[in-house]
Design a protein around this motif. Structure first.
Motif, short mmCIF file in Angstrom:
data_model
loop_
_atom_site.label_atom_id
_atom_site.label_comp_id
_atom_site.label_asym_id
_atom_site.label_seq_id
_atom_site.Cartn_x
_atom_site.Cartn_y
_atom_site.Cartn_z
N ALA A 348 0.79 -1.24 0.00
CA ALA A 348 0.00 0.00 0.00
C ALA A 348 0.82 1.28 0.00
CB ALA A 348 -0.97 -0.02 1.18
N PRO A 349 1.89 1.42 0.82
CA PRO A 349 2.58 2.72 0.88
C PRO A 349 3.39 3.07 -0.36
CG PRO A 349 3.04 1.35 2.82
CD PRO A 349 2.41 0.47 1.81
N LEU A 350 3.76 2.08 -1.17
CA LEU A 350 4.76 2.31 -2.21
C LEU A 350 4.37 3.38 -3.22
CD1 LEU A 350 5.86 -1.39 -2.88
CD2 LEU A 350 6.94 0.33 -1.40
N PHE A 351 3.20 3.25 -3.81
CA PHE A 351 2.78 4.25 -4.80
C PHE A 351 2.36 5.55 -4.14
CE2 PHE A 351 -1.26 6.11 -6.28
CZ PHE A 351 -0.75 6.92 -7.28
N ILE A 352 1.52 5.46 -3.12
CA ILE A 352 0.87 6.67 -2.63
C ILE A 352 1.84 7.65 -1.99
CG2 ILE A 352 0.20 5.85 -0.32
CD1 ILE A 352 -2.09 7.73 -2.78
N LEU A 353 2.80 7.16 -1.20
CA LEU A 353 3.77 8.07 -0.58
C LEU A 353 4.77 8.58 -1.60
CD1 LEU A 353 4.50 6.55 2.95
CD2 LEU A 353 2.87 8.30 2.28
N GLY A 354 5.17 7.70 -2.54
CA GLY A 354 6.07 8.14 -3.60
C GLY A 354 5.42 9.21 -4.47
N SER A 355 4.12 9.06 -4.70
CA SER A 355 3.40 10.03 -5.52
C SER A 355 3.23 11.36 -4.79
CB SER A 355 2.03 9.48 -5.92
OG SER A 355 2.17 8.45 -6.87
N ILE A 356 3.05 11.29 -3.48
CA ILE A 356 2.97 12.53 -2.70
C ILE A 356 4.27 13.32 -2.86
CG2 ILE A 356 2.97 13.47 -0.36
CD1 ILE A 356 0.89 11.51 0.40
N ALA A 357 5.40 12.61 -2.82
CA ALA A 357 6.70 13.27 -2.98
C ALA A 357 6.76 14.01 -4.31
CB ALA A 357 7.82 12.24 -2.88
N HIS A 358 6.38 13.32 -5.37
CA HIS A 358 6.42 13.94 -6.71
C HIS A 358 5.38 15.05 -6.82
CE1 HIS A 358 6.80 14.27 -11.05
NE2 HIS A 358 5.50 14.15 -11.15
N THR A 359 4.18 14.82 -6.28
CA THR A 359 3.10 15.80 -6.39
C THR A 359 3.44 17.09 -5.66
OG1 THR A 359 1.42 14.07 -6.57
CG2 THR A 359 0.68 16.24 -5.84
N LEU A 360 3.97 16.99 -4.45
CA LEU A 360 4.30 18.18 -3.67
C LEU A 360 5.45 18.96 -4.30
CD1 LEU A 360 3.95 16.88 0.00
CD2 LEU A 360 2.36 18.32 -1.30
N GLU A 361 6.46 18.24 -4.78
CA GLU A 361 7.58 18.91 -5.43
C GLU A 361 7.10 19.65 -6.69
OE1 GLU A 361 11.94 17.96 -7.44
OE2 GLU A 361 10.98 16.47 -6.15
N SER A 362 6.25 18.97 -7.48
CA SER A 362 5.72 19.59 -8.69
C SER A 362 4.83 20.78 -8.37
CB SER A 362 4.92 18.56 -9.50
OG SER A 362 5.74 17.51 -9.94
N PHE A 363 4.09 20.68 -7.26
CA PHE A 363 3.23 21.79 -6.86
C PHE A 363 4.04 23.04 -6.58
CE2 PHE A 363 1.27 24.27 -3.42
CZ PHE A 363 0.08 24.65 -4.04
N PHE A 364 5.15 22.88 -5.88
CA PHE A 364 5.94 24.05 -5.52
C PHE A 364 6.76 24.59 -6.69
CE2 PHE A 364 5.17 22.45 -1.21
CZ PHE A 364 4.88 23.64 -0.56
N THR A 365 7.19 23.71 -7.60
CA THR A 365 8.04 24.17 -8.70
C THR A 365 7.26 24.70 -9.90
OG1 THR A 365 8.18 21.89 -9.54
CG2 THR A 365 9.96 22.66 -8.09
N ARG A 366 6.06 24.16 -10.13
CA ARG A 366 5.30 24.67 -11.28
C ARG A 366 3.78 24.61 -11.09
NH1 ARG A 366 7.35 19.69 -12.90
NH2 ARG A 366 5.79 18.14 -13.56
N GLY A 367 3.29 23.64 -10.32
CA GLY A 367 1.86 23.41 -10.19
C GLY A 367 1.09 24.58 -9.61
N SER A 368 1.61 25.16 -8.55
CA SER A 368 0.90 26.26 -7.89
C SER A 368 0.68 27.42 -8.84
CB SER A 368 1.68 26.73 -6.66
OG SER A 368 3.00 27.13 -7.03
N ALA A 369 1.70 27.75 -9.65
CA ALA A 369 1.59 28.85 -10.60
C ALA A 369 0.57 28.54 -11.68
CB ALA A 369 2.96 29.14 -11.23
N LYS A 370 0.61 27.30 -12.18
CA LYS A 370 -0.32 26.90 -13.25
C LYS A 370 -1.76 26.88 -12.75
CE LYS A 370 2.82 24.29 -16.23
NZ LYS A 370 3.08 22.99 -16.89
N ILE A 371 -1.95 26.42 -11.51
CA ILE A 371 -3.30 26.38 -10.94
C ILE A 371 -3.85 27.80 -10.78
CG2 ILE A 371 -4.62 25.84 -8.86
CD1 ILE A 371 -2.80 23.37 -8.53
#
Length: 475
Positions: A348-371
């Motif tokens: 269970a933890p493998l995808f979801i926690l790994g994806s949180i890492a990618h999602t949060l990093e992407s949010f701060f580097t480009r996602g927040s601005a695009k949203i």
């Protein structure tokens, strides 16, 4: 019906603000209406502005709904996305005035939703990366899914679409087991209840007063209707993934959701969006396979390397899980199926926690601005927003730690679940690394990806870059 109860300290319904957020039906109704309006407006906007100048539609579906909101809330608060989902919100009223038929057994199959997600989304995503991500493609896809959902809500009762056909139904049910929230009831108050109002209020025909005993919330979508029907219902904070440390009736489809989504997202992306960006890309088996078939088949606009990256990721992940668990079952001298579906919750933890890492990093580097820019565009305003962080910022590495925490967490869950199997300590010790084969495979892929980048370097003209350029030119 219980009208008053002394709530525990860990009950979120005890405190003013959280009680308002999770129990106040007027607030929840307003929130669902707002989300539904944004959802359908984004679909309309995709048709009205089908070109790449439309950033609003993508901001809604691929910036907020997925992955930010869903990926972040599933392992924390649980299935709150399902609780405010426009399909479920409107579907509840469609079902109420619909035909109320019982869904046939062949459709009561949890694998239908998984198949739609794997083939209808991820398979197409890797083969034709620009298709669904375009504003028009996004609008068409969500129009089809909305029509399918509403049609099934009208025909069948008990919100059966959510349980079997919804592409994220099993996915959200499976990963919600990682969360630290729990719907349950106060046993003493419940024992004297004769009206079962919490069950009567549930559109999915669930019985909240059984959740604690079963150590499972089954198909609960956290719609919170039961919390207004009876004060004995609680929404408590628990230890993260606490239910995975106990015994409960396993659901095979949940284990397959863990395996297949792990293969479709982090493993395939490590292959295609990761290793394929290096100078070693052409030496990888998925690239060689694609190039071999390209000699005999005209793939046209299809990204053959992306498709075979996806296929090999699925094959390798499924093989690692099945072979490892089969050997473990032989060592433990237990039935393979029961071993596989009991210990498989460790994935269970493998995808979801790994994806949180990618999602949060992407949010701060480009996602927040695009949203921000996307939502501004949706209401007719032009904004130029700077990202909250740059890719080179050292503090972003903190998110990368989540991937390694996921591996450790998976090992801990496996150890706890293995401890409940009736076998000698020696057999459990020998079986452990085999049962952990998929965890080890996930770990190995991440280590190997880092090794390839360090050893071979980033390619100046990678296949991924060329494909991305081609898609953009077509868009």
């Amino acid at each position: 019906m219980v009208e008053e109860v002394q709530r525990d300290k860990n009950d979120l319904l005890k405190y003013g603000i959280t009680r308002f957020l999770f129990k106040n039906q007027s607030f929840l109704m307003a929130l669902r209406v707002l989300i539904a309006v944004v959802f359908f407006y984004a679909i309309y906007y995709g048709y009205a502005h089908p070109g790449k100048e439309n950033i609003f539609t993508s901001a809604v579906f691929w910036g907020v709904f997925w992955a930010l909101f869903m990926v972040v809330t599933l392992p924390t608060l649980g299935r709150v996305f399902c609780g405010v989902c426009p399909h479920g919100f409107i579907g509840k009223y469609i079902t109420k005035y619909g035909l109320q038929k019982k869904m046939p057994k062949w459709m009561q199959n949890r694998y239908i939703g998984i198949a739609i997600l794997m083939i209808g989304w991820w398979g197409i995503y890797y083969a034709y990366p620009g298709l669904f991500r375009s504003p028009l493609g996004t609008a068409v896809m969500f129009t089809i899914m909305t029509l399918l959902a509403f049609g099934l809500y009208f025909v069948y009762k008990d919100m059966s679409y959510c349980k079997s056909v919804c592409p994220i139904g099993v996915l959200s049910r499976a990963y919600a087991k990682m969360s630290f929230t729990w719907i349950g009831t106060y046993k003493d108050e419940c024992s004297s209840c004769k009206t079962f109002d919490c069950a009567s209020a549930c559109d999915q025909n669930l019985k909240p007063f059984t959740f604690d005993k079963r150590n499972s919330m089954t198909d609960c979508t956290l719609c919170m209707d039961c919390t207004s029907a009876c004060e004995a219902v609680a929404f408590k904070v628990q230890k993260p993934s606490f239910s995975l440390f106990k015994k409960f009736q396993s659901m095979p489809a949940e284990i397959w959701a863990y395996i297949l989504i792990l293969a479709a997202i982090p493993i395939t992306m490590s292959f295609h969006h990761g290793i394929n960006r290096t100078n070693a890309a052409d030496d990888m088996i998925w690239s060689k396979t694609a190039h071999y078939f390209e000699q005999y088949i005209n793939f046209g606009s299809m990204d053959a390397v992306g498709l075979f990256s996806f296929i090999y990721a699925v094959i390798f992940s499924v093989a690692a899980a099945l072979i490892g668990m089969f050997i473990a079952s032989k060592i433990l001298q237990k039935d393979f199926k029961s071993t596989f579906y009991d210990l498989g919750y460790a994935f269970a933890p493998l995808f979801i926690l790994g994806s949180i890492a990618h999602t949060l990093e992407s949010f701060f580097t480009r996602g927040s601005a695009k949203i921000a820019e996307g939502f501004a565009q949706g209401i007719g305003i032009t904004l130029d927003v700077a990202p909250l962080a740059s890719r080179g910022d050292s503090w972003l590495h903190i998110f990368g730690a989540l991937k390694w925490i996921a591996v450790v967490w998976a090992f801990v869950i496996l150890y706890k679940r293995l401890a409940k199997i009736d076998a000698t300590k020696m057999k459990k010790m020998v079986a452990f690394p085999f049962a952990a084969s998929l965890i080890i495979f996930f770990l190995s892929v991440n280590i190997y990806r880092g090794y390839v980048f360090k050893t071979y370097g980033v390619a100046k003209h990678s296949h991924h870059a060329m494909q991305h350029k081609t898609v953009n030119n077509k868009g």
